[in-house]
Design a protein around this motif. Structure first.
Motif, PDB file in Angstrom:
ATOM      1  N   VAL A  60       1.225  -1.532  -0.615  1.00  0.00           N
ATOM      2  CA  VAL A  60       0.088   0.070  -0.334  1.00  0.00           C
ATOM      3  C   VAL A  60       1.032   1.287   0.085  1.00  0.00           C
ATOM      4  CG1 VAL A  60      -1.453   1.146   1.514  1.00  0.00           C
ATOM      5  CG2 VAL A  60      -1.786  -1.145   1.000  1.00  0.00           C
ATOM      6  N   GLU A  61       2.227   1.597   0.814  1.00  0.00           N
ATOM      7  CA  GLU A  61       2.781   2.603   1.051  1.00  0.00           C
ATOM      8  C   GLU A  61       3.837   2.837  -0.858  1.00  0.00           C
ATOM      9  OE1 GLU A  61       2.997   4.374   3.229  1.00  0.00           O
ATOM     10  OE2 GLU A  61       0.805   3.578   4.560  1.00  0.00           O
ATOM     11  N   VAL A  62       3.853   1.588  -0.829  1.00  0.00           N
ATOM     12  CA  VAL A  62       5.236   1.300  -2.409  1.00  0.00           C
ATOM     13  C   VAL A  62       4.337   2.329  -3.644  1.00  0.00           C
ATOM     14  CG1 VAL A  62       6.184   0.313  -3.120  1.00  0.00           C
ATOM     15  CG2 VAL A  62       6.324   0.406  -1.487  1.00  0.00           C
ATOM     16  N   GLN A  63       2.323   1.632  -3.709  1.00  0.00           N
ATOM     17  CA  GLN A  63       1.867   2.143  -4.502  1.00  0.00           C
ATOM     18  C   GLN A  63       1.777   3.087  -4.522  1.00  0.00           C
ATOM     19  OE1 GLN A  63      -1.005  -1.035  -4.245  1.00  0.00           O
ATOM     20  NE2 GLN A  63      -0.841  -2.006  -6.008  1.00  0.00           N
ATOM     21  N   ARG A  64       1.111   3.380  -3.464  1.00  0.00           N
ATOM     22  CA  ARG A  64       0.864   5.560  -3.577  1.00  0.00           C
ATOM     23  C   ARG A  64       2.535   6.554  -3.548  1.00  0.00           C
ATOM     24  NH1 ARG A  64      -0.325   5.270   3.177  1.00  0.00           N
ATOM     25  NH2 ARG A  64      -2.623   4.499   2.741  1.00  0.00           N
ATOM     26  N   SER A  65       3.487   6.332  -4.388  1.00  0.00           N
ATOM     27  CA  SER A  65       4.410   6.507  -5.005  1.00  0.00           C
ATOM     28  C   SER A  65       4.632   6.557  -6.358  1.00  0.00           C
ATOM     29  CB  SER A  65       5.355   6.846  -4.748  1.00  0.00           C
ATOM     30  OG  SER A  65       5.358   6.619  -2.770  1.00  0.00           O
ATOM     31  N   THR A  66       3.524   6.101  -6.964  1.00  0.00           N
ATOM     32  CA  THR A  66       3.495   5.491  -8.471  1.00  0.00           C
ATOM     33  C   THR A  66       3.967   6.901  -9.305  1.00  0.00           C
ATOM     34  OG1 THR A  66       1.588   6.942  -8.722  1.00  0.00           O
ATOM     35  CG2 THR A  66       1.386   4.321  -8.040  1.00  0.00           C
ATOM     36  N   GLU A  67       4.582   8.177  -8.374  1.00  0.00           N
ATOM     37  CA  GLU A  67       4.931   9.613  -9.802  1.00  0.00           C
ATOM     38  C   GLU A  67       7.054   8.859  -9.963  1.00  0.00           C
ATOM     39  OE1 GLU A  67       5.627  10.133  -5.290  1.00  0.00           O
ATOM     40  OE2 GLU A  67       3.593   9.516  -6.299  1.00  0.00           O
ATOM     41  N   ARG A  68       7.712   7.604  -8.562  1.00  0.00           N
ATOM     42  CA  ARG A  68       8.482   7.437  -8.902  1.00  0.00           C
ATOM     43  C   ARG A  68       8.779   6.298  -9.805  1.00  0.00           C
ATOM     44  NH1 ARG A  68      10.766   5.292  -4.547  1.00  0.00           N
ATOM     45  NH2 ARG A  68      12.701   6.296  -4.902  1.00  0.00           N
ATOM     46  N   PHE A  69       7.625   5.648 -10.381  1.00  0.00           N
ATOM     47  CA  PHE A  69       7.603   4.113 -11.237  1.00  0.00           C
ATOM     48  C   PHE A  69       8.422   4.915 -12.652  1.00  0.00           C
ATOM     49  CE2 PHE A  69       4.275   1.703 -10.153  1.00  0.00           C
ATOM     50  CZ  PHE A  69       4.652   1.791  -8.674  1.00  0.00           C
TER      51      PHE A  69
END
Length: 179
Positions: A60-69
């Motif tokens: 859940v935490e990692v998915q919140r940072s899609t701008e870093r993908f």
């Protein structure tokens, strides 16, 4: 044109692992590693279950940072590189996904921790240690789940299953998951 898919953070064969953790009365195999693998998983069942729950919260935490993908290779180790006249290039892009850069960096950082500084200097993107740990955890859970699925099914004594047994013993170590 092929479009890279985003990492869905799924642990392959997790369903098999979940069944093995909850349905302890089912016989594994047949095969020479079925019973030892079953007993080893049973010994660490609580740790594995707790780690899966922690992993789910981290997703859940990692998915919140899609701008870093970014486009990631998935397995950027030495066996997936070749030397060319232009320099070293990555090959075997069948595991390509859009994901945080740590998906490619976590394994490399084990070889050379300075890669994080070099990556940040070249890209302006800071490497996030908690996401590095997340991908280490993902790898271990994948290995455990895949080996569990292998040993729950019929198998023979071979060099491959012996290597899988050693892998399960290595990755099924709660000390690896402590952060």
């Amino acid at each position: 044109h092929d479009i890279a898919l985003a990492d869905d953070f799924v642990v392959p064969s997790r369903d098999q692992l979940s069944i093995a953790l909850t349905d302890t009365g089912v016989t594994w195999g047949p095969g020479p590693f079925a019973e030892p693998a079953s007993q080893l998983l049973k010994r660490y069942a609580t740790d594995v279950s707790d780690t899966l729950a922690r992993y789910d919260a981290l997703v859940v935490e990692v998915q919140r940072s899609t701008e870093r993908f970014v486009i990631t290779h998935g397995e950027p180790h030495r066996a997936n590189t070749i030397d060319t006249a232009a320099g070293v290039v990555l090959i075997d892009w069948d595991t390509t996904l859009l994901a945080p850069p740590e998906r490619d960096l976590w394994m490399l950082l084990d070889e050379d921790p300075l890669i994080a500084e070099q990556y940040t200097a070249r890209t302006g993107v800071a490497v996030e240690p908690e996401v590095v740990q997340f991908y280490r955890l993902w790898w271990d859970l994948c290995e455990i789940a895949l080996y569990t699925a292998e040993f729950r099914a019929a198998h023979l004594d071979s060099a491959d299953t012996a290597a899988a047994w050693r892998g399960l013993c290595t990755y099924l170590d709660p000390a690896r998951w402590k952060t």
